[in-house]
Design an enzyme around this catalytic site. Sequence first.
Site, mmCIF file in Angstrom:
data_model
loop_
_atom_site.group_PDB
_atom_site.id
_atom_site.type_symbol
_atom_site.label_atom_id
_atom_site.label_comp_id
_atom_site.label_asym_id
_atom_site.label_seq_id
_atom_site.Cartn_x
_atom_site.Cartn_y
_atom_site.Cartn_z
ATOM 1 N N GLN A 277 0.838 -1.203 0.000
ATOM 2 C CA GLN A 277 0.000 0.000 0.000
ATOM 3 C C GLN A 277 0.874 1.254 0.000
ATOM 4 O O GLN A 277 1.081 1.872 1.026
ATOM 5 C CB GLN A 277 -0.886 -0.027 1.255
ATOM 6 C CG GLN A 277 -1.923 1.055 1.308
ATOM 7 C CD GLN A 277 -3.123 0.741 0.473
ATOM 8 O OE1 GLN A 277 -3.564 -0.400 0.412
ATOM 9 N NE2 GLN A 277 -3.656 1.732 -0.190
ATOM 10 N N PHE A 278 1.389 1.616 -1.177
ATOM 11 C CA PHE A 278 2.269 2.780 -1.259
ATOM 12 C C PHE A 278 1.572 4.067 -0.841
ATOM 13 O O PHE A 278 2.204 5.020 -0.398
ATOM 14 C CB PHE A 278 2.875 2.917 -2.669
ATOM 15 C CG PHE A 278 1.952 3.476 -3.696
ATOM 16 C CD1 PHE A 278 1.931 4.840 -3.953
ATOM 17 C CD2 PHE A 278 1.108 2.645 -4.417
ATOM 18 C CE1 PHE A 278 1.074 5.358 -4.922
ATOM 19 C CE2 PHE A 278 0.269 3.148 -5.377
ATOM 20 C CZ PHE A 278 0.241 4.516 -5.633
ATOM 21 N N THR A 279 0.238 4.098 -0.924
ATOM 22 C CA THR A 279 -0.492 5.320 -0.585
ATOM 23 C C THR A 279 -0.410 5.668 0.901
ATOM 24 O O THR A 279 -0.764 6.776 1.287
ATOM 25 C CB THR A 279 -1.962 5.236 -1.027
ATOM 26 O OG1 THR A 279 -2.593 4.154 -0.355
ATOM 27 C CG2 THR A 279 -2.062 5.061 -2.536
#
Length: 149
Positions: A78-80
């Site tokens: 989950q890079f966000t």
Amino acid sequence: MRAVLSKVKSASVRVDGKTVGAIGTGYLILLGITHEDTEVQCRKLADKLCSLRIFDDEEGKINLSLDDVGGELLVVSQFTLYGNCRKGRRPEFLSAARPETAIPLYERFVELCREKGYHVETGEFGAHMEVESVNDGPFTLIVDTNDLK
């Protein structure tokens, strides 16, 4: 590293309509990785998350661990989690690690959890995923390795 951990009764992840990972009771972990992260942060986060006691005992107190309930893990990249919304109306993701850094650390985190004896399912790094969960509680924590001793 940063994780959003939800205690779940079940969770699954689909890519292109196909289920690529699914668990019963356990943790859904959304995992974010930044540029400075190393094996040290992987180990620290795996140790912390796998040792938490957040399941209810017979008296309804959060006193049981993943081991105690035979829990499983679903780990989704989950890079966000490293999105910055301070300016403008669109987040920027400059703090998120690039795939060449993030993929090996994501895989190492999963490996460390498996080495602890847990059944671990995953999403597909970089893919558009549909994540579904039945949260238990709901009980959700944000854990950042910068906050761990």
